[in-house]
Design an enzyme around this catalytic site. Sequence first.
Site, short mmCIF file in Angstrom:
data_model
loop_
_atom_site.label_atom_id
_atom_site.label_comp_id
_atom_site.label_asym_id
_atom_site.label_seq_id
_atom_site.Cartn_x
_atom_site.Cartn_y
_atom_site.Cartn_z
N LYS A 40 -57.29 -63.43 -14.02
CA LYS A 40 -56.80 -62.00 -14.26
C LYS A 40 -55.12 -62.34 -14.49
O LYS A 40 -54.38 -61.93 -15.24
CB LYS A 40 -56.94 -60.92 -13.13
CG LYS A 40 -58.33 -60.73 -13.09
CD LYS A 40 -58.77 -59.61 -12.26
CE LYS A 40 -58.45 -60.01 -10.89
NZ LYS A 40 -59.18 -61.15 -10.17
N LYS A 70 -49.28 -54.75 -9.74
CA LYS A 70 -50.41 -55.27 -8.97
C LYS A 70 -50.47 -54.28 -7.81
O LYS A 70 -50.04 -54.67 -6.71
CB LYS A 70 -50.43 -56.72 -8.79
CG LYS A 70 -51.51 -57.11 -7.86
CD LYS A 70 -52.01 -58.41 -8.22
CE LYS A 70 -53.17 -58.67 -6.99
NZ LYS A 70 -54.38 -59.40 -7.63
N ILE A 113 -56.91 -74.94 -20.13
CA ILE A 113 -55.83 -75.37 -20.46
C ILE A 113 -55.38 -76.70 -19.34
O ILE A 113 -55.63 -76.10 -18.26
CB ILE A 113 -54.36 -74.67 -21.07
CG1 ILE A 113 -54.03 -73.80 -20.17
CG2 ILE A 113 -54.94 -74.23 -22.50
CD1 ILE A 113 -52.58 -73.42 -20.34
N1 LIG Z 1 -57.23 -70.67 -19.37
C1 LIG Z 1 -56.97 -71.08 -18.06
N2 LIG Z 1 -56.67 -72.53 -18.13
C2 LIG Z 1 -56.31 -73.38 -17.30
N3 LIG Z 1 -56.28 -72.74 -15.91
C3 LIG Z 1 -56.34 -71.52 -15.74
C4 LIG Z 1 -56.62 -70.64 -17.08
N4 LIG Z 1 -56.75 -69.32 -16.42
C5 LIG Z 1 -56.51 -69.52 -15.08
N5 LIG Z 1 -56.30 -70.52 -14.83
C6 LIG Z 1 -56.19 -71.02 -13.50
O1 LIG Z 1 -57.11 -70.65 -12.51
C7 LIG Z 1 -56.43 -70.19 -11.36
C8 LIG Z 1 -57.18 -68.78 -11.01
O2 LIG Z 1 -56.41 -67.96 -12.03
P1 LIG Z 1 -55.70 -66.65 -11.58
O3 LIG Z 1 -55.25 -66.23 -13.00
O4 LIG Z 1 -54.73 -66.58 -10.61
O5 LIG Z 1 -57.12 -65.52 -11.36
P2 LIG Z 1 -57.14 -64.33 -10.74
O6 LIG Z 1 -55.97 -63.66 -11.06
O7 LIG Z 1 -58.32 -63.77 -11.21
O8 LIG Z 1 -57.53 -64.43 -9.15
C9 LIG Z 1 -55.10 -70.42 -11.24
O9 LIG Z 1 -54.70 -71.67 -10.63
C10 LIG Z 1 -54.86 -70.28 -12.85
O10 LIG Z 1 -53.58 -71.35 -13.18
MG LIG Z 2 -54.43 -62.57 -9.61
#
Ligand SMILES: Nc1ncnc2c1ncn2[C@@H]1O[C@H](COP(=O)(O)OP(=O)(O)O)[C@@H](O)[C@H]1O
Ligand SMILES: [Mg+2]
Length: 230
Positions: free
Chosen positions: A15, A37, A208
């Site tokens: 997210k 947020k 990525i």
């Molecule tokens: N498309 C992606 N490719 C690589 N890493 C990702 C991708 N999307 C999210 N991440 C990684 O996954 C982890 C969780 O993502 P995050 O955006 O913090 O999730 P949420 O907000 O839903 O808890 C983080 O370390 C983020 O950098």
């Molecule tokens: Mg988050």
Amino acid sequence: MKGIFVTGTDTNIGKTFISCTITRVLKEYGIDVGVMKPFATSHRRFSSTFSSEDVWRLARAANVADPDDLMNPFFYQIGTAPFLAATMSGRPTPNLSFAVKKLRRLSKQHEFLVVEGIGGIMVPISRRETLLDFIKMVGFPAIIVTSPKLGTINHTLLTFHACLSRKIRVYAIIINKKPETTSKVQDRLGSLLSTLTGVKRVIEIPRIRNGHNLKSVEKLIARDLLDLEQ
Ligand SMILES: Nc1ncnc2c1ncn2[C@@H]1O[C@H](COP(=O)(O)OP(=O)(O)O)[C@@H](O)[C@H]1O
Ligand SMILES: [Mg+2]
């Protein structure tokens, strides 16, 4: 009031990553984006300026200097659902109307708001309210971030139907962290979810590595999610 609400099927699903990418892309197109947020929890405060790391990431993507308590009116220092975190720390549970008021104030200062939820859609915020109630109060369309893993069809449909039950428009479904090599089943996931939900924008975002290909992810988001030509 213009904006989008980014929710997901789980925590750690992407997210914040997707919210930040959307924010950067909109800014590249000259739009003044604010970020929020409203509810965050973590076992520790991130910094002296930002209680939540997510809020720091979002604020950095938007390059805004809005006060932390406007972008994140509710923070609890126990990493769980706000209702439980509040109860465990002996503090009042978040007041949804107060969070909406902050959101309205923030929306007056920016053209567009990107709002990140917390966990999934049924996360309890108070005794009787979930994140879903808050999304409904805000009135923004939702983006559901989901995964390509086994079990995702069920999780995505549960989230979608929860939105539908409250007449929250699902603007898009994002299948995030798609692996480089996919199974035949994974290859059909996008079109299946689109068929089953009727959501036109079902977008697959690759996993990525170390920030490589971030530009190509931004292009995908601009073209396929935000309908901006690139
Ligand atoms: N498309 C992606 N490719 C690589 N890493 C990702 C991708 N999307 C999210 N991440 C990684 O996954 C982890 C969780 O993502 P995050 O955006 O913090 O999730 P949420 O907000 O839903 O808890 C983080 O370390 C983020 O950098
Ligand atoms: Mg988050």
